[in-house]
Design an enzyme around this catalytic site. Structure first.
Site, PDB file in Angstrom:
ATOM      1  N   LYS A   2       0.843  -1.198   0.000  1.00  0.00           N
ATOM      2  CA  LYS A   2       0.000   0.000   0.000  1.00  0.00           C
ATOM      3  C   LYS A   2       0.878   1.247   0.000  1.00  0.00           C
ATOM      4  O   LYS A   2       2.089   1.177   0.225  1.00  0.00           O
ATOM      5  CB  LYS A   2      -0.927  -0.008   1.211  1.00  0.00           C
ATOM      6  CG  LYS A   2      -0.203   0.012   2.552  1.00  0.00           C
ATOM      7  CD  LYS A   2      -1.186  -0.003   3.713  1.00  0.00           C
ATOM      8  CE  LYS A   2      -0.440   0.048   5.045  1.00  0.00           C
ATOM      9  NZ  LYS A   2      -1.348   0.158   6.195  1.00  0.00           N
ATOM     10  N   TYR A  41      14.340  32.029   2.199  1.00  0.00           N
ATOM     11  CA  TYR A  41      13.174  32.803   2.612  1.00  0.00           C
ATOM     12  C   TYR A  41      13.315  33.278   4.057  1.00  0.00           C
ATOM     13  O   TYR A  41      13.785  32.541   4.933  1.00  0.00           O
ATOM     14  CB  TYR A  41      11.906  31.950   2.505  1.00  0.00           C
ATOM     15  CG  TYR A  41      11.376  31.804   1.097  1.00  0.00           C
ATOM     16  CD1 TYR A  41      10.987  32.921   0.360  1.00  0.00           C
ATOM     17  CD2 TYR A  41      11.238  30.548   0.519  1.00  0.00           C
ATOM     18  CE1 TYR A  41      10.480  32.785  -0.930  1.00  0.00           C
ATOM     19  CE2 TYR A  41      10.729  30.396  -0.765  1.00  0.00           C
ATOM     20  CZ  TYR A  41      10.356  31.520  -1.485  1.00  0.00           C
ATOM     21  OH  TYR A  41       9.863  31.393  -2.764  1.00  0.00           O
TER      22      TYR A  41
END
Length: 820
Positions: free
Chosen positions: A491, A715
């Site tokens: 999965k 940033y």
């Protein structure tokens, strides 16, 4: 040398049942990689976690007619025309057959052993000697009890040297390999800690390795390796042989070596041998590569190779690629890149791997062989026959020699003078829905072709080691009782690894079931050709029709899920469609509560359209010793529910409750099946298991900048230094799964052998690292996690678990699958 089935039986001291006159031209032990079957003899090897005998029926259907076995099939008479050679030990039989081949070979054989560098020395030695004479070598790192005899089987008098490597992991193994290789010349690289777990110390391990040279006449080694040097001098038999030692330290060594590092990253080496001084240059600067090159050059000097040939070979050495990579290609193609070495033996192996990838037409793009020493008419005639014999659909030849011998190939084959010519004429539309093998010598720079054929060009990739997955699966298997089945969890994109490729591998390793989370994941597996039963753990009620269409089996966890799903098979008149019942035993996620079981059993009894294949539950704390009491309580609740369902249905079904940690810690609860998950992918710590790293998340430096003191990075101007520094900008950000918590010096990258901090805030598509003092260049590789930085370290710094880290890497990050 012509051999028949009766000859093989005599050589391996086996009992022949079947025709005595079947010709044998090749031997195999791996049922996956068959490019043709005529003349093949299959050795059914039995190991801890596999048994080659179970593939006999399938191989017979494919055309193989000669089998060396430890036990005959139960209905051997149904295999008409097949010869079975029964022996007590197929590995021993394989070694006996290779030993027979070795005894018939009259030219010198060189054996290379040691803790590290065996493969590199063997490859470089073969490349240098191959400049002037034909050489046969071990394919890749075929140095085991099985790999060595498969390599020695390739000996043929058309080769003037045979070069083989030998590796061991247990005492007593080297004597077996010695009888197979029987080397005239022995080479030992070094002694270190690799494969030490079964030896008391490095001296004991070195002594075992030196047993390979018992009957050799010449031994080459580095006398700076004190353990090796003393063992040889203290052994009456070994020190009586011709010894050629090289040293940086001892001027009285047979070969005294000086080295000088150059600014280009190359190294000058000066080797004094028999009063003559030879100056060479090698294109490497790291210690391991320099020492490996010196060892190869020492062997050549000891054998009397022309120094000009040695110089030419050393100057053109290239890094030894240790694996074959699979990548997604343009127009639904699959690309296999193999730059390991370019010789006929490695070509045969690469084609076998190409042909094992079923379902699409096959294309081979091949360069000239370099340093083969073979007669070209004979060599390329063999290649043409191999291409035809193996059923390659399309062939492209690149190089002057292939162009010259184009008439040997079938009509339709295309030839180019150079890689540049191929690139100039390239049309991507010519390649669709095919598997393409790129097999080229390094000087042909086939990477330029690979760039044209690759689907994605994002430099950030997730490498998946398929051999590591196989190893980890077998580690879990060692803890299982005989007959216990495995449902492997694939999965969440196979925990980030890529479900289709991983599922195909697990199917080969004969797991019983696969499990996915959603229907879409199951459909992806079916479209990839996976035929194993697949359980869907959280099926959407609206997807029942689609599940039936793709033969997917639902987990039923509530009365609504039961009622919604059973409508579909009932409408189509289906009976006994397989379903799986989930019981909530205390984790309180999906699942029927224990008090629901009575009502559930009544519904099951009144419904013919479905049949319960398994009943299962999930442990909440199987890795926590403090909560073992809760685990035992969960199992108690589970077994009670199981008995209720069994009494109501009147039939038995599979029971399973153990996850990865549960398999190790609660073997008494294996029942009929277990569900390993993240452990298969190499994450987590499980006592008693030696798991290997499966995934390596990496990128490359896009740009390097010199930043003045006081200048910020990123940033928010979050990172400022009072010193001048060098920074690297890398094309990986939080959109690629690089967690923002790793920014501002919390996380680190592995570049050029050193850890460097991630600086500033991580951006969507980029991050920055401080590489001050590091000799790095644009394009250099940077590891985010893998062999050097563990997934557990990343998870800890992000205050999460490895599951989240792995499953956060999106599909835009290309998965590159490889085998060692």
């Amino acid at each position: 040398m012509k051999l028949f089935s009766s000859d093989i039986a005599r050589i391996v001291r086996g009992e022949l049942k079947g025709p005595p006159d079947l010709p044998v031209t090749e031997i195999v032990t791996d049922s996956r990689q068959l490019s043709y079957t005529e003349g093949l003899a299959f050795f059914a090897i039995r190991g801890k976690n596999h048994d080659g005998h179970i593939y006999i029926d399938n191989l017979y259907k494919k055309g193989i007619r000669i089998f060396v076995v430890e036990k005959l099939p139960s209905e051997s008479e149904k295999y008409s025309g097949a010869a079975f050679i029964k022996i007590s030990d197929t590995i021993e039989a394989l070694q006996l057959l290779a030993s027979f081949k070795r005894k018939a070979y009259k030219s010198p054989v060189i054996a290379v052993t040691g803790s590290a560098g065996k493969t590199v020395v063997k490859e470089w030695l073969a490349d240098i000697l191959g400049l002037s004479t034909p050489v046969v070598r071990s394919p890749k790192s075929y140095n085991s009890q099985i790999g060595v005899p498969l390599s020695v089987w390739k000996l043929d008098e058309k080769y003037k040297y045979g070069i083989f490597e030998a590796g061991i992991s247990l005492p007593g193994e080297m004597d077996k390999l010695r009888r197979v290789i029987d080397p005239d010349i022995g080479v030992i690289t070094n002694i270190g800690d690799a494969h030490s777990e079964n030896f008391t110390d490095n001296k004991t391990k070195a002594a075992e390795k030196l047993r390979l040279f018992t009957d050799a006449s010449l031994i080459i080694y580095c006398s700076d390796q004190k353990i090796i040097h003393q063992l040889i001098l203290n052994n009456e038999d070994l020190k009586s042989k011709t010894l050629i030692d090289w040293s940086f330290e001892n001027k009285d060594a047979s070969i005294f070596v000086r080295k000088n590092s150059l600014n280009s990253g190359h190294t000058e080496i000066q080797m004094k041998f028999k009063s003559l001084t030879h100056d060479f240059e090698i294109p490497f600067g790291d210690r391991a590569s320099v020492e490996n090159a010196i060892t190869a050059a020492s062997v050549c000097l000891a054998m009397g190779t022309d120094p000009n040939i040695i110089n030419k070979g050393l100057s053109s050495l290239v890094s030894v690629a240790m694996r074959m990579e699979m990548k997604s290609g343009i127009n639904n193609c699959q690309l296999i890149e193999d730059y390991y070495n370019s010789d006929p033996g490695s070509l045969g192996m690469a084609i076998e791997y190409l042909k094992s990838q079923n379902g699409r037409k096959s294309t081979l793009i091949l360069s000239d062989f370099v340093q083969s020493g073979r007669d070209e008419d004979e060599l390329y005639g063999e290649v043409a026959k191999l291409v035809k014999k193996t059923g390659i659909d399309r062939f492209f030849g690149i190089g002057k020699a292939l162009l010259k011998h184009s008439s040997l190939f079938e009509q339709g084959a295309r030839f180019f003078y150079s890689t540049d010519e191929f690139v100039r004429s390239f049309n991507g539309g010519d390649f669709r829905n095919e598997i393409i093998l790129l097999k080229g010598a390094r000087i042909f720079e086939f990477e330029n072709i690979g760039k044209l054929l690759e689907l994605q060009v994002h430099q950030t990739v997730m490498e998946i080691n398929l051999d590591a997955i196989s190893h980890n699966l077998n580690e879990f298997r060692q803890h299982l009782n005989p007959g216990t089945q495995i449902m492997a969890m694939v999965k969440a994109f196979a925990y980030g690894a890529g479900p289709a490729e991983v599922a195909a591998l697990l199917e080969y390793h004969r797991v019983s079931y696969l499990a996915v989370a959603y229907v879409d994941e199951g459909i992806l597996l079916r479209n990839a050709g996976v035929t194993l039963p697949v359980m869907v753990m959280n099926p959407d009620p609206s997807a029942s029709e689609v599940m039936i269409k793709y033969n997917l089996e639902p987990e039923l966890f509530s009365f609504l899920s039961f009622e919604k799903f059973t409508e579909a098979p009932s409408k189509h008149g289906l009976i006994n469609y397989p379903v799986h019942i989930k019981i909530d035993t205390g984790m309180h996620r999906l699942g029927f509560m224990p008090e629901d079981v009575d009502v559930l059993t009544k519904k099951i009894q009144s419904t013919e359209c479905v049949k319960i294949i398994s009943v299962f539950s999930h442990l909440a704390a199987s890795d926590d010793t403090a909560l073992d009491y809760f685990t035992h309580k969960q199992v108690e609740v589970f077994l009670k529910a199981v008995e209720q369902i069994k009494d109501a249905t009147g039939y038995t079904f599979i029971r399973h409750i153990l996850n990865s940690s549960g398999i190790v810690r609660f073997p008494q609860y294996q029942f009929e099946m277990v569900r390993p998950g993240i452990g298969i992918y190499g994450a987590g710590h499980f006592e008693g298991l030696s798991l290997r790293t499966v995934g390596r998340f990496k990128t490359r430096i896009s740009q390097i900048k010199r930043i003045r003191a006081g200048e910020p990075v990123g940033y928010g101007c979050a990172d400022v230094s009072d010193k001048e520094r060098n920074i690297a900008i890398l094309p990986v950000g939080y959109a690629d799964g690089l967690n923002r918590k790793l920014g501002n010096r919390n996380g680190r990258l592995f570049i050029k052998g050193k850890m460097v901090p991630v600086i500033g805030n991580i951006c969507m598509d980029m991050c920055m690292a401080d590489i001050t003092g590091l000799y790095a260049a644009e394009g250099d590789e940077a590891e985010i996690f893998g062999e050097n930085i563990t997934i557990d370290e990343i998870a800890e710094k992000c205050q999460t678990i490895p599951y989240e880290i792995l499953t956060s890497i999106p599909g835009r990050v290309k998965r590159v699958f490889y085998r060692e």
